[in-house]
Design a protein around this motif. Structure first.
Motif, PDB file in Angstrom:
ATOM      1  N   PHE A   1       0.875  -1.166   0.000  1.00 19.20           N
ATOM      2  CA  PHE A   1       0.000   0.000   0.000  1.00 19.20           C
ATOM      3  C   PHE A   1       0.919   1.226   0.000  1.00 19.20           C
ATOM      4  O   PHE A   1       1.348   1.689   1.047  1.00 19.20           O
TER       5      PHE A   1
ATOM      6  N   HIS B   1       1.536  11.553  -0.949  1.00 21.54           N
ATOM      7  CA  HIS B   1       0.873  12.829  -0.674  1.00 21.54           C
ATOM      8  C   HIS B   1       1.859  13.968  -0.808  1.00 21.54           C
ATOM      9  O   HIS B   1       3.071  13.763  -0.790  1.00 21.54           O
ATOM     10  N   ILE B   2       1.309  15.166  -0.922  1.00 22.92           N
ATOM     11  CA  ILE B   2       2.141  16.361  -0.912  1.00 22.92           C
ATOM     12  C   ILE B   2       2.175  16.870   0.525  1.00 22.92           C
ATOM     13  O   ILE B   2       1.244  16.617   1.299  1.00 22.92           O
TER      14      ILE B   2
ATOM     15  N   PHE C   1      -8.428   0.480  -5.136  1.00 19.22           N
ATOM     16  CA  PHE C   1      -7.871   1.815  -5.004  1.00 19.22           C
ATOM     17  C   PHE C   1      -6.921   2.055  -6.185  1.00 19.22           C
ATOM     18  O   PHE C   1      -5.958   1.309  -6.361  1.00 19.22           O
TER      19      PHE C   1
ATOM     20  N   CYS D   1      -4.420   4.647  -8.174  1.00 19.03           N
ATOM     21  CA  CYS D   1      -3.706   5.934  -8.236  1.00 19.03           C
ATOM     22  C   CYS D   1      -3.425   6.280  -9.687  1.00 19.03           C
ATOM     23  O   CYS D   1      -3.045   5.421 -10.488  1.00 19.03           O
TER      24      CYS D   1
ATOM     25  N   TRP E   1      -0.598   2.690 -10.132  1.00 17.65           N
ATOM     26  CA  TRP E   1      -0.737   1.488  -9.296  1.00 17.65           C
ATOM     27  C   TRP E   1      -2.163   1.353  -8.785  1.00 17.65           C
ATOM     28  O   TRP E   1      -2.876   2.332  -8.588  1.00 17.65           O
TER      29      TRP E   1
ATOM     30  N   LYS F   1      -0.334   8.107   8.017  1.00 15.60           N
ATOM     31  CA  LYS F   1       0.214   8.186   6.649  1.00 15.60           C
ATOM     32  C   LYS F   1      -0.838   7.868   5.588  1.00 15.60           C
ATOM     33  O   LYS F   1      -0.728   8.304   4.442  1.00 15.60           O
ATOM     34  N   HIS F   2      -1.860   7.117   5.956  1.00 16.56           N
ATOM     35  CA  HIS F   2      -2.942   6.821   5.005  1.00 16.56           C
ATOM     36  C   HIS F   2      -4.153   7.732   5.202  1.00 16.56           C
ATOM     37  O   HIS F   2      -5.237   7.458   4.677  1.00 16.56           O
TER      38      HIS F   2
ATOM     39  N   ARG G   1     -10.350  10.001   6.387  1.00 15.58           N
ATOM     40  CA  ARG G   1     -10.151  10.272   4.961  1.00 15.58           C
ATOM     41  C   ARG G   1     -11.402   9.921   4.180  1.00 15.58           C
ATOM     42  O   ARG G   1     -12.205   9.084   4.599  1.00 15.58           O
TER      43      ARG G   1
ATOM     44  N   SER H   1      -9.715  10.784  -3.237  1.00 19.67           N
ATOM     45  CA  SER H   1      -9.861  10.216  -1.887  1.00 19.67           C
ATOM     46  C   SER H   1      -8.965  10.986  -0.907  1.00 19.67           C
ATOM     47  O   SER H   1      -7.888  10.515  -0.515  1.00 19.67           O
ATOM     48  N   ALA H   2      -9.417  12.172  -0.535  1.00 20.27           N
ATOM     49  CA  ALA H   2      -8.596  13.076   0.279  1.00 20.27           C
ATOM     50  C   ALA H   2      -8.312  12.493   1.664  1.00 20.27           C
ATOM     51  O   ALA H   2      -9.192  11.939   2.314  1.00 20.27           O
ATOM     52  N   LYS H   3      -7.071  12.641   2.087  1.00 21.49           N
ATOM     53  CA  LYS H   3      -6.669  12.238   3.437  1.00 21.49           C
ATOM     54  C   LYS H   3      -6.809  13.438   4.370  1.00 21.49           C
ATOM     55  O   LYS H   3      -6.805  14.582   3.920  1.00 21.49           O
ATOM     56  N   TRP H   4      -6.891  13.196   5.659  1.00 20.63           N
ATOM     57  CA  TRP H   4      -6.915  14.238   6.703  1.00 20.63           C
ATOM     58  C   TRP H   4      -8.047  15.251   6.488  1.00 20.63           C
ATOM     59  O   TRP H   4      -7.856  16.475   6.576  1.00 20.63           O
TER      60      TRP H   4
ATOM     61  N   TRP I   1      -5.184  18.924  -7.340  1.00 23.62           N
ATOM     62  CA  TRP I   1      -4.658  18.340  -8.584  1.00 23.62           C
ATOM     63  C   TRP I   1      -5.499  18.741  -9.787  1.00 23.62           C
ATOM     64  O   TRP I   1      -4.984  18.855 -10.910  1.00 23.62           O
TER      65      TRP I   1
HETATM   66  N1  LIG Z   1      -4.616  15.393   1.981  1.00 25.42           N
HETATM   67  C1  LIG Z   1      -4.175  14.704   0.918  1.00 25.42           C
HETATM   68  N2  LIG Z   1      -4.904  13.681   0.466  1.00 25.42           N
HETATM   69  C2  LIG Z   1      -4.483  12.965  -0.600  1.00 25.42           C
HETATM   70  C3  LIG Z   1      -3.285  13.301  -1.280  1.00 25.42           C
HETATM   71  C4  LIG Z   1      -2.536  14.408  -0.776  1.00 25.42           C
HETATM   72  O1  LIG Z   1      -1.494  14.792  -1.319  1.00 25.42           O
HETATM   73  N3  LIG Z   1      -3.014  15.081   0.336  1.00 25.42           N
HETATM   74  N4  LIG Z   1      -2.874  12.569  -2.376  1.00 25.42           N
HETATM   75  C5  LIG Z   1      -3.891  11.757  -3.079  1.00 25.42           C
HETATM   76  C6  LIG Z   1      -3.312  10.774  -3.975  1.00 25.42           C
HETATM   77  S1  LIG Z   1      -2.710  11.333  -5.439  1.00 25.42           S
HETATM   78  C7  LIG Z   1      -3.337   9.436  -3.692  1.00 25.42           C
HETATM   79  S2  LIG Z   1      -2.754   8.279  -4.799  1.00 25.42           S
HETATM   80  C8  LIG Z   1      -3.833   8.921  -2.411  1.00 25.42           C
HETATM   81  C9  LIG Z   1      -2.797   8.038  -1.775  1.00 25.42           C
HETATM   82  O2  LIG Z   1      -3.289   7.484  -0.597  1.00 25.42           O
HETATM   83  P1  LIG Z   1      -2.364   6.562   0.264  1.00 25.42           P
HETATM   84  O3  LIG Z   1      -1.134   7.350   0.627  1.00 25.42           O
HETATM   85  O4  LIG Z   1      -3.167   6.145   1.440  1.00 25.42           O
HETATM   86  O5  LIG Z   1      -1.972   5.396  -0.615  1.00 25.42           O
HETATM   87  O6  LIG Z   1      -4.162   9.964  -1.520  1.00 25.42           O
HETATM   88  C10 LIG Z   1      -4.825  11.063  -2.101  1.00 25.42           C
HETATM   89  N5  LIG Z   1      -5.243  11.934  -1.042  1.00 25.42           N
END
Ligand SMILES: Nc1nc2c(c(=O)[nH]1)N[C@H]1C(S)=C(S)[C@@H](COP(=O)(O)O)O[C@H]1N2
Ligand SMILES: [Mo]
Length: 188
Positions: free
Chosen positions: A18, A22-23, A65, A67, A71, A135-136, A141, A152-155, A170
């Motif tokens: 997995f 992220h940036i 999932f 990307c 992948w 990290k995920h 998320r 699929s935004a994280k945080w 993006w």
């Molecule tokens: N907050 C945040 N969410 C994000 C991103 C990010 O840069 N910041 N990158 C996205 C991208 S391009 C992908 S491929 C996935 C990656 O999730 P993972 O790190 O759990 O595999 O998160 C997405 N969500």
């Protein structure tokens, strides 16, 4: 369940890892002060604490999932709250057609409300049975299996209901706004 091969969108390669992508750097999670804000064109704006979120009806969804860099990770088990549950609580106005999902830091994305109400879309706080690792995207998320993973935004910290679509991080930088991996919508 479809054969695994048929589950891989064009020009994607399956990984059993997995990857983490992220940036910027992941934010710190302060459980006592953290909250999810639901704002914009809703009858009932919300400010949910982490504990309140955990008490909402919980769903489990297994999904793939993908990307945009190529992948795919199959059979990822997410647990959390259906996007629809939160939306129903907030009561979107008729003119609310889009939702901007704002993450802690500089990241955001957006989707039509209709697509977010799909039963496979959730705000996840668990991954494969354990609390979602930072990290995920922990503590929370978005998971939108039908789109490339940049949707699929994280945080996640803010859900903003809008009339017009606000382009995400993006999407503003040339990536597809519709982001359908089956149609290979990578770039605008
Ligand atoms: N907050 C945040 N969410 C994000 C991103 C990010 O840069 N910041 N990158 C996205 C991208 S391009 C992908 S491929 C996935 C990656 O999730 P993972 O790190 O759990 O595999 O998160 C997405 N969500
Ligand atoms: Mo990605």
């Amino acid at each position: 369940m479809r054969e695994k091969l048929q589950r891989i969108p064009p020009n994607q390669k399956v990984t059993s890892e997995f990857p983490v992508l992220h940036i910027g750097s992941p934010p710190q999670f302060h459980r006592k002060t953290w909250h999810l804000t639901v704002e914009g064109l809703v009858e009932n704006p919300l400010k949910l604490t982490y504990e309140e979120l955990l008490k909402l009806p919980r769903i489990v969804r297994v999904s793939d999932f993908h990307c945009v860099t190529g992948w795919s990770r199959l059979d990822t088990k997410w647990e959390g709250v259906a996007f629809k549950t939160i939306s129903n609580m907030a009561k979107p106005l008729k003119k609310a057609l889009y939702v901007t999902i704002v993450a802690e830091g500089d990241y955001s994305t957006s989707l039509p409300l209709k697509e977010l109400l799909s039963p496979d879309v959730l705000l996840a706080y668990k991954l494969d049975g354990s609390p979602l690792p930072t990290k995920h995207g922990g503590p929370l998320r978005l998971v939108v299996p039908k789109k490339y993973a940049y949707k699929s935004a994280k945080w996640v910290r803010i859900l903003r209901f809008t009339v017009q679509q606000e382009l995400g991080y993006w999407e503003k930088r040339g990536y597809s706004n519709s982001a359908d991996p089956w149609k290979e919508e990578r770039y605008e």
